[in-house]
Design a protein around this motif. Structure first.
Motif, PDB file in Angstrom:
ATOM      1  N   TYR A  48      76.686  51.496  16.328  1.00  0.00           N
ATOM      2  CA  TYR A  48      75.558  51.610  17.184  1.00  0.00           C
ATOM      3  C   TYR A  48      74.663  50.472  17.042  1.00  0.00           C
ATOM      4  CZ  TYR A  48      76.242  56.459  18.413  1.00  0.00           C
ATOM      5  OH  TYR A  48      76.720  57.509  18.832  1.00  0.00           O
ATOM      6  N   LEU A  49      74.302  49.694  18.219  1.00  0.00           N
ATOM      7  CA  LEU A  49      73.385  48.743  18.109  1.00  0.00           C
ATOM      8  C   LEU A  49      71.918  49.083  18.016  1.00  0.00           C
ATOM      9  CD1 LEU A  49      75.432  46.791  20.964  1.00  0.00           C
ATOM     10  CD2 LEU A  49      75.815  46.700  18.256  1.00  0.00           C
ATOM     11  N   LEU A  50      71.347  48.708  16.634  1.00  0.00           N
ATOM     12  CA  LEU A  50      69.902  48.976  16.612  1.00  0.00           C
ATOM     13  C   LEU A  50      69.116  47.725  16.933  1.00  0.00           C
ATOM     14  CD1 LEU A  50      70.148  51.207  13.342  1.00  0.00           C
ATOM     15  CD2 LEU A  50      69.931  51.828  15.696  1.00  0.00           C
ATOM     16  N   THR A  51      69.128  47.289  18.028  1.00  0.00           N
ATOM     17  CA  THR A  51      68.733  45.828  18.231  1.00  0.00           C
ATOM     18  C   THR A  51      68.022  45.970  19.760  1.00  0.00           C
ATOM     19  OG1 THR A  51      70.526  45.356  19.916  1.00  0.00           O
ATOM     20  CG2 THR A  51      71.005  45.146  17.183  1.00  0.00           C
ATOM     21  N   PRO A  52      67.318  44.800  20.246  1.00  0.00           N
ATOM     22  CA  PRO A  52      66.748  44.826  21.257  1.00  0.00           C
ATOM     23  C   PRO A  52      67.572  44.541  22.575  1.00  0.00           C
ATOM     24  CG  PRO A  52      66.072  42.994  20.108  1.00  0.00           C
ATOM     25  CD  PRO A  52      66.994  43.849  19.278  1.00  0.00           C
ATOM     26  N   GLY A  53      68.835  44.564  22.427  1.00  0.00           N
ATOM     27  CA  GLY A  53      69.793  44.146  23.662  1.00  0.00           C
ATOM     28  C   GLY A  53      70.757  42.927  23.060  1.00  0.00           C
ATOM     29  N   ALA A  97      56.191  34.586   7.255  1.00  0.00           N
ATOM     30  CA  ALA A  97      55.667  34.817   6.014  1.00  0.00           C
ATOM     31  C   ALA A  97      56.218  35.711   5.015  1.00  0.00           C
ATOM     32  CB  ALA A  97      53.945  35.216   6.344  1.00  0.00           C
ATOM     33  N   ALA A  98      57.048  36.778   5.541  1.00  0.00           N
ATOM     34  CA  ALA A  98      57.156  37.613   4.552  1.00  0.00           C
ATOM     35  C   ALA A  98      58.817  38.160   4.947  1.00  0.00           C
ATOM     36  CB  ALA A  98      56.475  38.691   4.572  1.00  0.00           C
ATOM     37  N   GLU A  99      59.358  38.492   3.854  1.00  0.00           N
ATOM     38  CA  GLU A  99      60.950  38.928   4.350  1.00  0.00           C
ATOM     39  C   GLU A  99      60.936  40.292   4.971  1.00  0.00           C
ATOM     40  OE1 GLU A  99      65.440  39.279   2.516  1.00  0.00           O
ATOM     41  OE2 GLU A  99      64.061  39.493   1.348  1.00  0.00           O
ATOM     42  N   SER A 100      61.691  40.460   6.151  1.00  0.00           N
ATOM     43  CA  SER A 100      61.571  41.778   6.961  1.00  0.00           C
ATOM     44  C   SER A 100      62.978  41.974   7.658  1.00  0.00           C
ATOM     45  CB  SER A 100      60.501  41.603   8.042  1.00  0.00           C
ATOM     46  OG  SER A 100      60.733  40.400   8.808  1.00  0.00           O
ATOM     47  N   PHE A 101      63.120  43.068   8.068  1.00  0.00           N
ATOM     48  CA  PHE A 101      64.227  43.455   9.127  1.00  0.00           C
ATOM     49  C   PHE A 101      63.681  44.378  10.092  1.00  0.00           C
ATOM     50  CE2 PHE A 101      64.093  46.822   5.873  1.00  0.00           C
ATOM     51  CZ  PHE A 101      64.489  47.851   6.643  1.00  0.00           C
ATOM     52  N   ARG A 102      64.748  44.476  11.114  1.00  0.00           N
ATOM     53  CA  ARG A 102      64.060  45.191  12.433  1.00  0.00           C
ATOM     54  C   ARG A 102      65.020  46.253  12.801  1.00  0.00           C
ATOM     55  NH1 ARG A 102      63.108  40.115  16.398  1.00  0.00           N
ATOM     56  NH2 ARG A 102      64.630  39.425  15.391  1.00  0.00           N
ATOM     57  N   LEU A 103      64.697  47.266  13.550  1.00  0.00           N
ATOM     58  CA  LEU A 103      65.420  48.630  13.697  1.00  0.00           C
ATOM     59  C   LEU A 103      65.136  48.824  15.267  1.00  0.00           C
ATOM     60  CD1 LEU A 103      65.405  50.845  10.707  1.00  0.00           C
ATOM     61  CD2 LEU A 103      67.155  48.865  11.330  1.00  0.00           C
ATOM     62  N   GLY A 104      65.875  48.708  16.087  1.00  0.00           N
ATOM     63  CA  GLY A 104      65.680  49.030  17.521  1.00  0.00           C
ATOM     64  C   GLY A 104      65.801  50.422  17.724  1.00  0.00           C
TER      65      GLY A 104
END
Lengths: 380, 380
Positions: free
Chosen positions: A7-12, A333-340
């Motif tokens: 599954y792609l947990l991304t904005p496309g 500024a900070a380490e992060s990740f994204r979940l769509g």
């Protein structure tokens, strides 16, 4: 759970239905009547979704969403015009780069990584600079996942008699917007975001009177939105070879969008995904970059755990092995990740995402349950 | 015979195999390692097909073939450069329109609807105008179906120390061309022609030294071939969202191209299609626009029958009802139509095309067997 195809947990691009992909199992002649009817249906249905039947036209554009954004800026903003770009992430910055290529005048209200541009700020800039003809804003800036306050900005722009261009790439289809209430000159989006089609073209819903006045503005033959529209009106065809299969998939995606209850139905599912995802991640000790007020139902930025054992690539690879492709962060500024939260994701997938995150943290020997990162986001 | 999905007798989009289309039944993350590997494989395989491993790089470009042509002209020709366009149809003319948008200097050798540009003509123009830096030619100009004499032109261009750009959109994959023998700076093609993929992107095989010298030339962010290449080199990714499914289909199409014997094998089938088609059409009384010397194995222009009963739309509709979508002509001087030889067409389909043409003429009460049109093509 789907382990063969993550599954792609991304904005496309996002995870689409099998039926959307199966719509591509045929070949079409792009000048044939059948395909012309498909293009006409696509345009009519998109215009109806913004109540634009009496004011706006739809012009599809080959390429990625950026191609459609560039085509819109180049075609609608006259060579002597001036653009105000409301920036708070990569997509606003990209509009600045496009304007650099075009060699046309612009100023930016740059709010940094994630703070929202507010109406009072736009008001001051427009009052001070009568040369500004157009204002551009990104509806959902996926760099942070923020949903920018487009309605209050539109009200301000129109009150000053300027024209509004909305990059709604990652929002349209799931966030309601009506041309009757939000008076935009152009709203830009693409096939592979909230409509859950596959990538290959973008489209612009553009005020007909603005487009009619735009002949001769564009810098590029391929990206001339006026010329593309004129050809479409005259022939019913895309001006150059369209991605026929991608268009067919999009029509199937529009059917499925309608079956889910249109924009309201799609929004409800994404909103539920986001709320369940954020609640679960908070329980695991994660923090969101943005306060609830600014969270979009499209994609959410989480701070990376402050723990010494955390390594993004390892986290990515282990999440992928469990069937989920996550998205890196874009903060300076900070380490992060994204979940769509968009695409073919339902309660079962969100539950599985949360279980996988917990299991991967456990494998990485990172404790869960306590706040994972001490930095508090500063928001406007 | 396929009656559900008509065969496309056109220069692209064409009829593809089911297996090529089935390669699209999956979703990919465009930044994921798996998709990056697919992009790398695509580029390596295309470069190998022109023996370009030591001199050229492959840069894919989203959009139709025209987007790739515009990107190439804008990126390779400096703002102070000058282009000689060898025109004999719509695609040469389109390069002129692109140059008009770019505002860069060019001259055209315009041979009209179908006469080939010859080396001695190019020689004279280049000798007389040292300001010309680049020469552009269309390999197969599908307006008429002519295969232009690229080898003799290349020899002349290089002898004068100028740079050659080949629009090989409809030829590459079926007409052999080696960068070692035909010293081009750029060869442009697309996914949905002789490689028998589906439409959605083009690609440029470009001399690395020329591309390295091209920074800052492009007029457009989206169409900046240099920037696209730099991003690809640094990240292994397309700069903006690629048409992931179309790319997957193209890789399957490349496999099937190799299985057929590569360019030689594909050429042999198309050549046989063309010869059988032309022979059959001559028997039915049709005439080709071009003499055999200039006929391409891609698409052939036939004069419409001179008979009063002939009406193109009726002919088109009746051919479509029999499972074949034909292509209108593009001549200014005489009524014509075109039949493509590329895509999933074999002896059985060519036989069926000929049977259908005979039957439709019979239905239209147009006699067959005698020359259908008296006009003799004038060729150089």
């Amino acid at each position: 759970m789907n382990t063969e195809q993550p599954y792609l947990l991304t904005p496309g691009p996002i995870t689409t239905t099998l039926s959307v992909k199966q719509a591509m199992l045929q070949d079409w002649g792009s000048w044939d009547g059948e395909f012309r009817a498909m293009t006409a249906a696509l345009c009519q249905r998109l215009i109806a979704l913004v109540d634009g039947e009496r004011s706006h036209v739809c012009v599809p554009m080959q390429g990625s969403g950026t191609f459609a954004v560039e085509a819109t800026l180049a075609t609608l903003i006259p060579k002597q015009g001036k653009l105000l770009i409301l920036m708070n992430g990569a997509y606003g910055q990209r509009m600045g780069r496009i304007m650099d290529y075009l060699g046309r005048d612009y100023v930016a209200l740059d709010k940094g990584d994630y703070a929202p541009p507010r109406a009072h700020e736009v008001d001051s800039i427009l009052a001070a600079d009568p040369a500004i003809t157009h204002v551009a804003v990104v509806h959902c800036e996926t760099s942070s996942g923020i949903l920018n306050p487009v309605a209050e900005i539109a009200e301000t722009v129109v009150r000053h008699g300027r024209r509004l261009i909305i990059d709604a790439m990652s929002a349209f289809g799931a966030i309601a917007i009506s041309a009757r209430e939000v008076p935009f000159d152009a709203l830009i989006s693409s096939a592979n975001k909230c409509f859950e089609g596959v990538p290959g073209f973008g489209f612009v819903l553009v005020r007909q009177s603005a487009l009619e006045a735009s002949q001769g503005h564009a810098h590029s033959l391929s990206l001339d939105l006026f010329d593309q529209w004129q050809y479409l009106v005259k022939t019913g065809q895309w001006r150059y070879t369209p991605p026929t299969h991608v268009v067919a998939a999009f029509l199937q995606a529009l059917d499925e969008h309608a079956q889910e209850g249109g924009i309201a139905g799609r929004h409800a599912r994404y909103q539920r995904n986001q709320q369940r995802l954020v609640a679960g991640m908070l329980q695991l000790g994660f923090e969101t970059l943005l306060s609830d007020e600014w969270l979009s139902p499209i994609i959410v930025t989480f701070f990376a755990p402050g723990h010494a054992n955390f390594d993004f690539q390892t986290f990515y690879d282990r999440m992928k092995a469990r069937g989920f492709i996550i998205y890196p962060g874009k903060l300076t500024a900070a380490e992060s990740f994204r979940l769509g939260c968009i695409g073919q994701l339902y309660d079962a997938q969100i539950d599985a995402v949360l279980e996988s995150v917990a299991a991967v943290l456990d494998e990485m020997e990172i404790p869960t349950g306590a706040p994972a990162h001490a930095l508090n986001a500063q928001q406007n």
